[in-house]
Design a protein around this motif. Structure first.
Motif, short mmCIF file in Angstrom:
data_model
loop_
_atom_site.label_atom_id
_atom_site.label_comp_id
_atom_site.label_asym_id
_atom_site.label_seq_id
_atom_site.Cartn_x
_atom_site.Cartn_y
_atom_site.Cartn_z
N PRO A 183 -12.44 -0.28 -8.20
CA PRO A 183 -12.54 0.40 -9.50
C PRO A 183 -13.91 0.16 -10.12
O PRO A 183 -14.48 -0.92 -9.96
N LYS A 205 0.83 -1.22 0.00
CA LYS A 205 0.00 0.00 0.00
C LYS A 205 0.86 1.26 0.00
O LYS A 205 0.46 2.30 -0.53
N TRP A 254 -12.62 -0.76 -15.22
CA TRP A 254 -11.61 -1.76 -14.88
C TRP A 254 -11.47 -2.81 -15.97
O TRP A 254 -10.35 -3.20 -16.31
N ALA A 293 -6.23 -3.95 -6.65
CA ALA A 293 -6.45 -2.54 -6.98
C ALA A 293 -7.35 -1.87 -5.94
O ALA A 293 -7.13 -0.72 -5.54
N THR A 294 -8.36 -2.59 -5.47
CA THR A 294 -9.27 -2.05 -4.46
C THR A 294 -8.52 -1.76 -3.16
O THR A 294 -8.71 -0.71 -2.53
N GLU A 342 -10.92 1.97 -2.75
CA GLU A 342 -12.26 1.71 -3.25
C GLU A 342 -12.17 0.86 -4.50
O GLU A 342 -11.15 0.87 -5.20
N ARG A 353 -6.25 1.36 -3.82
CA ARG A 353 -6.93 2.62 -4.11
C ARG A 353 -7.91 3.04 -3.02
O ARG A 353 -8.36 4.19 -2.99
N LYS A 390 0.30 0.38 -10.45
CA LYS A 390 0.97 1.69 -10.41
C LYS A 390 1.70 1.97 -9.08
O LYS A 390 1.40 2.95 -8.38
N ASN A 407 4.30 6.30 -14.78
CA ASN A 407 4.16 6.55 -13.34
C ASN A 407 5.43 7.08 -12.67
O ASN A 407 5.49 7.14 -11.45
#
Length: 250
Positions: free
Chosen positions: A117, A83, A122, A109-110, A115, A113, A165, A197
């Motif tokens: 996508p 993270k 997605w 990804a959740t 939340e 991020r 990313k 990135n």
């Protein structure tokens, strides 16, 4: 801009004969947008460096520090390191039975991020990433790495890199087992992620062939658990010509 700073890192591993010191004081600083190639013979400590930064429980940190943007990485759990922006592409990616590639990636990804996508967005991101890496779209519904060839596993690792990313990527022998075409495709994926990135990259490898596609800003020679020489891309060419024999005794 991000900075991964490693200072006097010392790492041991528990064996049948007791604790064995692998890293004997490693100093390394990686900035956003930089590529650092770590080269050296088998058993020199390259992969130990990668897995120690990522938080593998097999390795015991006995001294030194690792910080990312000033935060103490060694005090973080494995998921907290991810993270915070660290990413590890493993030399031997593991299979995850019962978890599809699509679900695995969206869950990751959740978590990163905060939340989930949006599903339609997605699906498009995953499709674009797979196309760029010449992956069959059917792989999205297959279980993670189950039945994948070596090259397919490595492409999946780089797909994760492009979609998640991170700030810093540690690529542990990503070129291992790749044929010429797969090496080019995987390398192009790393270059895309870096450009998109401003990614910092630690690229661990034995050979210079991947460095023809991923140009290093710095090359570090590992031997006996230490960095014994540093330079630019020209150092890799020297290693290609003369090997590691001159460094093993240092």
């Amino acid at each position: 801009m991000s900075t991964l700073e490693i200072r006097n890192l010392q790492v041991s591993v528990n064996t049948d004969e007791g604790m064995v010191e692998i890293l004997k004081g490693v100093d390394l600083t990686i900035e956003s947008g930089q590529t650092h190639a770590i080269m050296g013979p088998n058993g020199s400590g390259k992969s130990t460096l990668a897995y120690s930064i990522a938080g593998h429980p097999k390795y015991t940190i006995t001294g030194g520090t690792v910080t990312l943007d000033g935060a103490d990485v060694l005090d973080m759990t494995v998921d907290e390191r991810a993270k915070a922006g660290l990413f590890l592409a493993m030399q031997y990616p593991v299979e995850v039975p019962g978890v599809s590639v699509s679900n695995f990636l969206r869950t990751a990804a959740t978590a990163l991020r905060g939340e989930a996508p949006k599903l339609r967005t997605w699906v498009g991101e995953v499709k674009d990433a797979m196309e760029a890496l010449n992956m069959d779209p059917a792989f999205a519904t297959r279980n993670v790495n189950e039945g994948f060839s070596g090259g397919e596993k490595k492409r999946h690792e780089i797909m994760q890199l492009e979609l998640l990313k991170p700030k810093m990527a540690i690529l542990d022998e990503t070129d291992s087992g790749l044929d010429v075409d797969a090496l080019r495709i995987v390398s192009e994926g790393v270059n895309r992620a870096k450009a998109a990135n401003n990614l910092g990259v630690i690229l661990i490898t034995h050979y210079t062939r991947i460095l023809r596609y991923i140009k290093p800003d710095f090359v570090h020679v590992f031997a006996n658990g230490r960095i014994v020489e540093q330079g630019g891309a020209e150092l890799a060419e020297k290693l290609e010509a003369s090997g590691y024999a001159d460094y093993v005794s240092k």
